[in-house]
Design a protein around this motif. Structure first.
Motif, PDB file in Angstrom:
ATOM      1  N   UNK A 111       0.833  -1.208   0.000  1.00 63.27           N
ATOM      2  CA  UNK A 111       0.000   0.000   0.000  1.00 63.27           C
ATOM      3  C   UNK A 111       0.867   1.258   0.000  1.00 63.27           C
ATOM      4  N   UNK A 112       1.909   1.271   0.855  1.00 60.62           N
ATOM      5  CA  UNK A 112       2.790   2.442   0.934  1.00 60.62           C
ATOM      6  C   UNK A 112       3.516   2.675  -0.387  1.00 60.62           C
ATOM      7  N   UNK A 113       3.965   1.598  -1.018  1.00 60.09           N
ATOM      8  CA  UNK A 113       4.652   1.716  -2.309  1.00 60.09           C
ATOM      9  C   UNK A 113       3.715   2.221  -3.392  1.00 60.09           C
ATOM     10  N   UNK A 114       2.469   1.768  -3.362  1.00 59.11           N
ATOM     11  CA  UNK A 114       1.490   2.188  -4.364  1.00 59.11           C
ATOM     12  C   UNK A 114       1.229   3.687  -4.285  1.00 59.11           C
ATOM     13  N   UNK A 115       1.016   4.177  -3.074  1.00 56.70           N
ATOM     14  CA  UNK A 115       0.758   5.607  -2.899  1.00 56.70           C
ATOM     15  C   UNK A 115       1.964   6.426  -3.340  1.00 56.70           C
ATOM     16  N   UNK A 116       3.170   6.023  -2.924  1.00 53.43           N
ATOM     17  CA  UNK A 116       4.387   6.752  -3.283  1.00 53.43           C
ATOM     18  C   UNK A 116       4.611   6.761  -4.789  1.00 53.43           C
ATOM     19  N   UNK A 117       4.407   5.608  -5.433  1.00 51.95           N
ATOM     20  CA  UNK A 117       4.616   5.514  -6.871  1.00 51.95           C
ATOM     21  C   UNK A 117       3.656   6.386  -7.663  1.00 51.95           C
ATOM     22  N   UNK A 118       2.393   6.393  -7.267  1.00 50.45           N
ATOM     23  CA  UNK A 118       1.380   7.179  -7.982  1.00 50.45           C
ATOM     24  C   UNK A 118       1.647   8.672  -7.805  1.00 50.45           C
ATOM     25  N   UNK A 119       1.935   9.090  -6.581  1.00 52.41           N
ATOM     26  CA  UNK A 119       2.201  10.513  -6.329  1.00 52.41           C
ATOM     27  C   UNK A 119       3.457  10.971  -7.069  1.00 52.41           C
ATOM     28  N   UNK A 120       4.514  10.151  -7.049  1.00 51.81           N
ATOM     29  CA  UNK A 120       5.755  10.507  -7.751  1.00 51.81           C
ATOM     30  C   UNK A 120       5.509  10.667  -9.245  1.00 51.81           C
ATOM     31  N   UNK A 121       4.716   9.780  -9.813  1.00 55.12           N
ATOM     32  CA  UNK A 121       4.394   9.845 -11.244  1.00 55.12           C
ATOM     33  C   UNK A 121       3.666  11.151 -11.572  1.00 55.12           C
ATOM     34  N   UNK A 122       2.695  11.510 -10.753  1.00 59.31           N
ATOM     35  CA  UNK A 122       1.945  12.741 -10.986  1.00 59.31           C
ATOM     36  C   UNK A 122       2.861  13.959 -10.901  1.00 59.31           C
ATOM     37  N   UNK A 123       3.764  13.975  -9.934  1.00 53.68           N
ATOM     38  CA  UNK A 123       4.673  15.108  -9.771  1.00 53.68           C
ATOM     39  C   UNK A 123       5.626  15.256 -10.960  1.00 53.68           C
ATOM     40  N   UNK A 124       6.058  14.130 -11.531  1.00 59.74           N
ATOM     41  CA  UNK A 124       6.912  14.201 -12.726  1.00 59.74           C
ATOM     42  C   UNK A 124       6.145  14.846 -13.882  1.00 59.74           C
ATOM     43  N   UNK A 125       4.907  14.432 -14.070  1.00 61.85           N
ATOM     44  CA  UNK A 125       4.088  15.008 -15.147  1.00 61.85           C
ATOM     45  C   UNK A 125       3.942  16.518 -14.960  1.00 61.85           C
ATOM     46  N   UNK A 126       3.661  16.918 -13.727  1.00 59.91           N
ATOM     47  CA  UNK A 126       3.499  18.344 -13.439  1.00 59.91           C
ATOM     48  C   UNK A 126       4.792  19.106 -13.699  1.00 59.91           C
ATOM     49  N   UNK A 127       5.919  18.527 -13.258  1.00 61.68           N
ATOM     50  CA  UNK A 127       7.219  19.199 -13.420  1.00 61.68           C
ATOM     51  C   UNK A 127       7.578  19.332 -14.901  1.00 61.68           C
ATOM     52  N   UNK A 128       7.280  18.307 -15.692  1.00 65.56           N
ATOM     53  CA  UNK A 128       7.611  18.362 -17.114  1.00 65.56           C
ATOM     54  C   UNK A 128       6.795  19.432 -17.839  1.00 65.56           C
ATOM     55  N   UNK A 129       5.559  19.628 -17.418  1.00 70.52           N
ATOM     56  CA  UNK A 129       4.710  20.642 -18.059  1.00 70.52           C
ATOM     57  C   UNK A 129       5.224  22.052 -17.789  1.00 70.52           C
TER      58      UNK A 129
END
Length: 460
Positions: free
Chosen positions: A197-215
């Motif tokens: 569960x902890x890995x899932x939350x961290x992975x999803x949030x990290x992915x979203x932050x990368x998308x935001x940073x790239x934009x």
């Protein structure tokens, strides 16, 4: 926070960049140790042993993820150093797509081989079921582990060591809370679910932050060039080849280390549950100490990659010298702490009221013995990983792989050669011998100056 590592005093730049990485690692290791500590304290020493059997297998998966992320970080850092920010975006999306596909394959294969692998390692019957359950559940979360590592590699390559730190703090705290809640009712399986569960939350949030940073990232020096079609901007085969060229030796190196640990674990399993528990506790502490040193050296790789991209060879050398002094000093402090507190640190994992089949005092004594023999040689790890950081950042991953693999092969061979006559002591002695020889090879590669001739520059 994106940071240009090509500007400022090298020693200060590396120190300030590495501090958040170091804190991230501390929480990452705390995250990894939480299962073992709570298993030993809240369940039993047998539960600690069960997780210990599973750990070398899970570390193979982590090794692949970390090896790939090393390639991603170097490629992103090199492009960032060239101010090719549009290509940085393409490299990020390419890396994420590749890591997702790789994780999906490993999940499918890993889930079905978990139980046979536990049996193949000659795991005692008393802990086989728990070991298999933990491994199967952990495998289901591999996609999140890989996406998380790919995202962190993008952040690190761009000089951002703050975002990974924040993510790890939140993930680690969440994992510990879930461990405590789920340990008693579900046992070892509950610890595995908490990690998932902890890995899932961290992975999803990290992915979203990368998308935001790239934009938010500008196009940099490529702003005046025509934009590629959407699919080529999202996935670029040439960039993937550059990532693989750096990643494959890194994956091999990381995997060889994990496979070596797996082979040694098979040897340890033959000594019974008591030694398994002791080795598990000691290895958690040993890994934590080594990762403190290695993580700081990883800053050297990002520093080297950006400055090689900028063509500043003199600055790379300055960074190497500053980092070596800093890491050796750091290693001496760690050695003193471990030497003094070896028994209390080992005892932190042990349940003194556990079943009588495992002597808690004997477990602590055995674990402390391993730490006392190995910790004085952490200074060699400091020198080796600094040299490795320069070699890796310059794109010379073959040399990096050679120095590590020689250390590993020799260490495993010595474990099997010495254990029959010296028992667990033989395994303890094998570790520092491998480290010393691996350090000599890594330093030799740096002194040979072959890395200085690297023409490494990523292009799309």
């Amino acid at each position: 926070m994106v940071k240009d590592l090509t500007q400022g005093k090298p020693s200060k730049v590396i120190l300030m960049f590495s501090l958040p990485l170091l804190l991230s690692m501390v929480f990452q290791q705390f995250y990894n140790m939480a299962d073992s500590i709570i298993a030993g304290k809240m369940i039993s020493n047998n539960a600690l042993a069960a997780i210990g059997v599973s750990t070398p297998v899970t570390m193979i998966y982590v090794a692949i993820a970390v090896g790939c992320s090393g390639g991603i970080s170097v490629v992103v850092a090199n492009l960032f150093g060239q101010h090719k920010f549009r290509s940085v975006k393409t490299a990020s999306s390419t890396a994420l797509a590749f890591m997702f596909a790789l994780a999906a394959v490993l999940t499918l294969v890993g889930y079905f081989i978990s139980t046979p692998l536990v049996k193949l390692l000659q795991t005692p019957a008393s802990i086989q079921e728990d070991s298999s359950a933990y491994l199967e559940i952990y495998t289901l979360g591999l996609i999140f582990v890989f996406i998380y590592n790919a995202s962190n590699a993008v952040f690190t390559g761009m000089g951002d060591s703050i975002t990974p730190l924040i993510l790890l703090i939140c993930s680690s705290v969440g994992n510990v809370i879930l461990d405590i809640v789920m340990a008693k009712p579900l046992g070892v399986a509950g610890l595995a679910y908490a990690t998932l569960i902890a890995q899932a939350v961290a992975g999803i949030v990290a992915f979203i932050l990368v998308i935001v940073k790239m934009k938010k990232l500008s196009d940099g020096d490529e702003a005046d060039q025509p934009r590629l079609p959407y699919l080529k901007r999202t996935f670029n085969g040439m960039i993937l080849l550059s990532i693989l060229a750096i990643s494959v030796p890194g994956v091999c190196q990381q995997s060889f280390v994990s496979i070596g640990q797996l082979l040694v674990q098979g040897l340890i399993n033959g000594f019974g549950e008591q030694t398994i528990a002791a080795y598990t506790a000691a290895m958690k502490i040993n890994t934590f100490c080594i990762q403190c040193i290695v993580t700081t050296a990883n800053a050297v790789a990002a520093f080297t990659a950006q400055n090689m991209g900028a063509g500043d060879l003199k600055r790379v050398k300055q960074g190497m010298h500053s980092a070596t002094v800093m890491l050796c000093t750091f290693a001496l402090i760690i050695i003193a702490i471990v030497a003094i507190f070896a028994k209390p640190l080992t005892g932190f994992f042990i349940n003194n009221e556990a079943d009588s089949s495992i002597s808690s005092a004997a477990v602590i004594d055995t674990g402390a013995k391993f730490l006392w023999i190995t910790c004085p040689f952490y200074v060699f790890i400091a020198v080796k990983t600094t040299a490795d950081g320069v070699i890796k950042g310059a794109g010379k991953l073959f040399q990096f792989m050679v120095s590590t693999c020689v250390d590993l092969v020799l260490r495993v061979a010595l474990c099997y050669a010495l254990a029959p006559s010296l028992d667990f002591l033989g395994i303890c002695i094998a570790w520092p011998i491998g480290w010393v020889i691996g350090t000599a090879i890594a330093v030799g590669f740096y002194i040979s100056k072959g890395w200085q001739k690297s023409k490494f520059a990523v292009s799309a």
